[in-house]
Design an enzyme around this catalytic site. Structure first.
Site, PDB file in Angstrom:
ATOM      1  N   ASP A   1       6.202   8.401  -6.358  1.00 53.31           N
ATOM      2  CA  ASP A   1       5.286   9.337  -5.696  1.00 53.31           C
ATOM      3  C   ASP A   1       6.064  10.438  -4.973  1.00 53.31           C
ATOM      4  OD1 ASP A   1       2.750  10.290  -5.148  1.00 53.31           O
ATOM      5  OD2 ASP A   1       2.499   9.107  -3.331  1.00 53.31           O
TER       6      ASP A   1
ATOM      7  N   VAL B   1      -0.105   5.464  11.341  1.00 52.67           N
ATOM      8  CA  VAL B   1       1.259   5.602  11.835  1.00 52.67           C
ATOM      9  C   VAL B   1       1.217   6.032  13.295  1.00 52.67           C
ATOM     10  CG1 VAL B   1       3.484   6.750  11.535  1.00 52.67           C
ATOM     11  CG2 VAL B   1       2.080   6.219   9.531  1.00 52.67           C
TER      12      VAL B   1
END
Length: 283
Positions: free
Chosen positions: A144, A38
């Site tokens: 998640d 990222v």
């Protein structure tokens, strides 16, 4: 060649139709996950900051998951879910996903300073329930939900955003994108039916995870603890956690009962939906 130049060079190879990505200037790498890296990027004309995720593992499973994450975010538009900007494939075949830039820290980091107050936990639970309700309405389960995937804008629990839909799945879809022997989810936060590899899941799987998050946020410790992954999964599947009031300061009975129901082994004993859980958190 500088790090930023290397990444920008890759972005400039993006097809001509993808105007947004070609106009991004990468500032720095801010993190790396299981599938990708990222970066913080800036649109050079508007100055808008963007979180840019680029797939770094090139397997069929990873590509399919990355595409599923992008597709899920593109369909979701809610203030408590990280905002979608764009996604695509570079000329070199690298997949990327652009999202809104978030300033703050994760709930996991926040809890290093101690548990939330009861009011903070309720506010957090309400907003996450709203996000889950929006996702479930689109047929998407997160799978998640955990403190590291809840981002607090400016450190505020009332501005939490659900992030990382990397293993999200369509409700009712039984085909799984997995590698051999892989457990999908995070031990200690996945529902028993998810840990057992049950194919048919629904929104109540996310509610179990939210129950684990609220337990951790209120009590200061996980609902299911163990020395290794197998012991955690064993407790998660076979043992009931203690009441949250046994591990923390006094907790309102209504909240204690709701967390206990969220953590029920049988999905039928949990709140029927995120909207139902939200209704119980509103008073």
């Amino acid at each position: 060649m500088a790090f930023s130049d290397r990444v920008v060079g890759r972005l400039r190879q993006i097809s001509a139709e993808d105007t947004l990505a070609r106009e991004l200037v990468v500032v720095r790498e801010v993190g790396a996950g299981a599938m990708g890296r990222v970066y913080e990027a800036v649109h050079h004309e508007t100055g808008r900051r963007i979180a840019l995720k680029i797939l770094s593992r090139d397997t069929s499973v990873d590509r399919a998951r990355f595409a599923a994450e992008a597709s899920a975010l593109e369909r979701l538009d809610h203030p408590a879910i990280v905002g979608y900007v764009a996604h695509g494939i570079t000329a070199d075949g690298e997949a990327y996903l652009a999202m809104e830039w978030l300033q703050g820290h994760t709930l996991s980091k926040h809890l290093e300073g101690g548990p939330l107050t009861i009011l903070e936990a309720v506010i957090l639970g309400r907003r996450v329930c709203e996000a889950l309700a929006a996702a479930h309405a689109q047929g998407i389960i997160h799978r998640d939900l955990k403190p590291t995937n809840l981002f607090l804008l400016e450190g505020r629990v009332d501005a939490v955003k659900v992030v990382d839909f990397g293993i999200a799945r369509e409700i009712g879809v039984e085909r799984e994108l997995t590698r051999t022997g892989e457990v999908v989810g995070t031990p200690g936060y996945m529902a028993p039916e998810q840990a057992r590899g049950q194919k048919t899941l629904d929104g109540r799987t996310d509610l179990f995870a939210l129950g684990c998050v609220l337990f951790r946020s209120i009590s200061g410790r996980p609902a299911f603890e163990g020395e290794d992954v197998l012991s955690v999964l064993s407790k998660l599947i076979l043992q009931d956690p203690p009441r949250v009031s046994q591990a923390s300061a006094p907790v309102p009975k209504q909240l204690e009962r709701l967390v206990a129901r969220m953590l029920a082994k049988d999905p039928a004993q949990r709140p029927a939906s995120a909207e139902a859980a939200l209704a119980e958190l509103r008073p």
